[in-house]
Design a protein around this motif. Structure first.
Motif, mmCIF file in Angstrom:
data_model
loop_
_atom_site.group_PDB
_atom_site.id
_atom_site.type_symbol
_atom_site.label_atom_id
_atom_site.label_comp_id
_atom_site.label_asym_id
_atom_site.label_seq_id
_atom_site.Cartn_x
_atom_site.Cartn_y
_atom_site.Cartn_z
ATOM 1 N N SER A 1 3.067 132.604 139.650
ATOM 2 C CA SER A 1 2.933 134.062 139.701
ATOM 3 C C SER A 1 3.666 134.653 140.903
ATOM 4 C CB SER A 1 1.462 134.465 139.761
ATOM 5 O OG SER A 1 0.870 134.250 138.502
ATOM 6 N N ALA B 1 9.375 128.760 131.029
ATOM 7 C CA ALA B 1 8.931 130.105 130.654
ATOM 8 C C ALA B 1 9.139 131.064 131.821
ATOM 9 C CB ALA B 1 7.460 130.087 130.244
ATOM 10 N N THR C 1 12.751 131.799 132.210
ATOM 11 C CA THR C 1 13.234 132.675 131.145
ATOM 12 C C THR C 1 12.873 134.129 131.447
ATOM 13 O OG1 THR C 1 12.871 130.882 129.580
ATOM 14 C CG2 THR C 1 13.209 133.053 128.650
ATOM 15 N N LEU C 2 11.707 134.331 132.034
ATOM 16 C CA LEU C 2 11.240 135.700 132.289
ATOM 17 C C LEU C 2 11.782 136.257 133.597
ATOM 18 C CD1 LEU C 2 7.564 135.173 131.143
ATOM 19 C CD2 LEU C 2 9.387 136.278 129.863
ATOM 20 N N SER D 1 8.044 141.778 130.200
ATOM 21 C CA SER D 1 7.835 140.372 129.850
ATOM 22 C C SER D 1 7.031 139.640 130.923
ATOM 23 C CB SER D 1 9.165 139.670 129.554
ATOM 24 O OG SER D 1 10.062 139.814 130.614
ATOM 25 N N ILE D 2 7.209 139.995 132.194
ATOM 26 C CA ILE D 2 6.424 139.349 133.249
ATOM 27 C C ILE D 2 4.959 139.785 133.174
ATOM 28 C CG2 ILE D 2 6.043 139.213 135.750
ATOM 29 C CD1 ILE D 2 9.095 139.153 136.092
ATOM 30 N N SER E 1 5.690 136.321 125.216
ATOM 31 C CA SER E 1 6.442 137.103 126.209
ATOM 32 C C SER E 1 7.942 136.902 126.041
ATOM 33 C CB SER E 1 6.066 136.673 127.621
ATOM 34 O OG SER E 1 4.691 136.484 127.732
ATOM 35 N N VAL E 2 8.324 135.666 125.806
ATOM 36 C CA VAL E 2 9.756 135.371 125.639
ATOM 37 C C VAL E 2 10.286 136.040 124.367
ATOM 38 C CG1 VAL E 2 11.412 133.500 125.238
ATOM 39 C CG2 VAL E 2 9.657 133.238 126.982
ATOM 40 N N LYS F 1 10.694 139.675 125.058
ATOM 41 C CA LYS F 1 11.896 139.858 125.875
ATOM 42 C C LYS F 1 13.144 139.889 124.983
ATOM 43 C CE LYS F 1 14.468 138.099 129.761
ATOM 44 N NZ LYS F 1 14.482 137.318 130.974
ATOM 45 N N ALA G 1 6.355 122.268 131.873
ATOM 46 C CA ALA G 1 7.072 123.129 130.922
ATOM 47 C C ALA G 1 7.004 124.607 131.292
ATOM 48 C CB ALA G 1 6.508 122.921 129.517
ATOM 49 N N ASN G 2 6.003 124.994 132.073
ATOM 50 C CA ASN G 2 5.862 126.413 132.393
ATOM 51 C C ASN G 2 6.998 126.941 133.266
ATOM 52 O OD1 ASN G 2 3.199 126.714 131.109
ATOM 53 N ND2 ASN G 2 2.650 125.200 132.637
ATOM 54 N N MET H 1 7.292 134.691 139.868
ATOM 55 C CA MET H 1 7.580 135.785 138.936
ATOM 56 C C MET H 1 7.541 137.131 139.623
ATOM 57 S SD MET H 1 6.086 135.140 135.225
ATOM 58 C CE MET H 1 4.488 134.701 135.825
ATOM 59 N N LYS I 1 16.488 127.281 125.743
ATOM 60 C CA LYS I 1 16.333 128.616 126.335
ATOM 61 C C LYS I 1 17.517 128.984 127.242
ATOM 62 C CE LYS I 1 12.081 129.114 124.740
ATOM 63 N NZ LYS I 1 11.846 129.919 123.546
ATOM 64 N N ALA J 1 2.113 128.731 125.984
ATOM 65 C CA ALA J 1 1.843 130.028 126.605
ATOM 66 C C ALA J 1 3.160 130.582 127.116
ATOM 67 C CB ALA J 1 0.858 129.879 127.751
ATOM 68 N N GLY J 2 3.389 131.831 126.836
ATOM 69 C CA GLY J 2 4.653 132.424 127.250
ATOM 70 C C GLY J 2 5.584 132.650 126.078
ATOM 71 N N TYR K 1 3.422 138.013 130.275
ATOM 72 C CA TYR K 1 3.242 136.578 130.510
ATOM 73 C C TYR K 1 2.002 136.324 131.367
ATOM 74 C CZ TYR K 1 4.282 131.751 131.870
ATOM 75 O OH TYR K 1 4.217 130.399 132.095
ATOM 76 N N GLU K 2 1.841 137.126 132.414
ATOM 77 C CA GLU K 2 0.654 136.988 133.263
ATOM 78 C C GLU K 2 -0.612 137.181 132.428
ATOM 79 O OE1 GLU K 2 0.601 135.840 136.115
ATOM 80 O OE2 GLU K 2 2.214 136.555 137.408
ATOM 81 N N ARG L 1 12.373 143.021 132.040
ATOM 82 C CA ARG L 1 11.800 142.076 133.015
ATOM 83 C C ARG L 1 10.343 142.430 133.311
ATOM 84 N NH1 ARG L 1 13.141 138.858 137.778
ATOM 85 N NH2 ARG L 1 11.834 139.560 139.486
ATOM 86 N N THR M 1 1.557 124.899 127.425
ATOM 87 C CA THR M 1 2.990 124.704 127.176
ATOM 88 C C THR M 1 3.541 125.810 126.295
ATOM 89 O OG1 THR M 1 2.604 122.356 127.346
ATOM 90 C CG2 THR M 1 4.700 123.026 126.439
#
Lengths: 108, 141
Positions: free
Chosen positions: A34, A57, A60-61, B44-45, B23-24, B27, A53-54, A37, A86, B19-20, B48-49, B41, B17
């Motif tokens: 967090s 993500a 990507t964001l 999507s952030i 959001s992607v 985006k 894996a996170n 991000m 990605k 999760a997100g 995601y949160e 941005r 894994t």
């Protein structure tokens, strides 16, 4: 400086070289996702020891130019496959986060 | 009739894994629709949160994204434990996430603060034992 140039200067090992022509405009170091991000800027090279894996993500964001795994950390194969799909650049350094950032800061 | 575009996602509660993915996906859709990078941005952030929160705390939930020309509205709803003290939960660094989640890089207590930081409006309705509904608005400048 492009991602490819940075990788050469810092002796990084490419794990996923999705777009090596991307411009590196800054740097950010952190393992709490967090924070990354919330604070990392688009175009930053992101240095971390997190390898699950996170990170794909989050990359990507938050849109860093590359993820640099320090301390010789290697993610599992499925993480690299995900990064490929990605288009996320992932590199590895044998050095610790402090050393990678110190060298990167000089290059920028 | 309004002319919004609506996207709906089920957020699965057992999987960090995947999760997100919502959001992607959002985006990608916003990019196709031609929204500015900064708006994409932030949306999507924030989303995601919210997704991660639902996975950590509420065994998943649902996410709806409404796209208008001048704003994007994100609605996240779950049937989890609810938030006992919203003011406390909004403080940076406050977290009730378990250690297992922290080892993945989550649980920094930055989720809700980030959601507020990246959106123009954020409203939390939560009842302990019933669930939580969060509505966020990102304006297109």
């Amino acid at each position: 400086m492009t991602v490819a140039e940075m990788a050469k200067e810092l002796s990084l090992k490419p794990l996923v070289a999705a777009d090596e022509t991307r411009e590196v405009t800054g740097g950010y170091a952190g393992d709490l996702l967090s924070w990354v991000m919330g604070r990392a800027q688009s175009g930053d090279a992101w240095v971390t020891i997190m390898s699950n894996a996170n990170i794909v993500a989050v990359a990507t964001l938050a849109d860093p130019s590359a993820v640099i795994l320090s301390e010789g950390v290697l993610p599992e194969e499925n993480v690299l496959k995900l990064a490929e799909t990605k288009g996320v650049n992932i590199y590895m350094s044998e050095e610790d986060t402090f050393s990678v950032c110190g060298k990167l800061a000089k290059l920028l | 009739m309004s002319d919004e575009l609506k996207f709906h996602f089920d957020v699965h509660g057992d999987n960090f894994t995947s999760a997100g993915e919502a959001s992607v996906e959002v985006k990608k859709k916003l990019r196709q629709l031609g929204f500015p990078p900064d708006v994409i941005r932030r949306v999507s952030i924030a989303m995601y949160e919210g997704e991660i929160n639902m996975v950590i705390h509420a065994r998943g939930g649902e996410a709806d994204v409404l796209v208008y020309p001048d704003r994007i509205v994100i609605v996240l709803e779950d049937h989890g434990p609810g938030i006992a003290n919203i003011d406390l939960a909004m403080q940076e660094g406050y977290s009730t996430a378990p250690d297992s989640v922290r080892s993945l890089g989550f649980g920094a207590g930055m989720g809700l603060p980030n959601m507020k930081r990246y959106t123009e409006e954020m409203n939390i309705e939560s009842t302990v034992g019933v669930g939580t509904k969060i509505t966020m608005v990102v304006k297109v400048q």
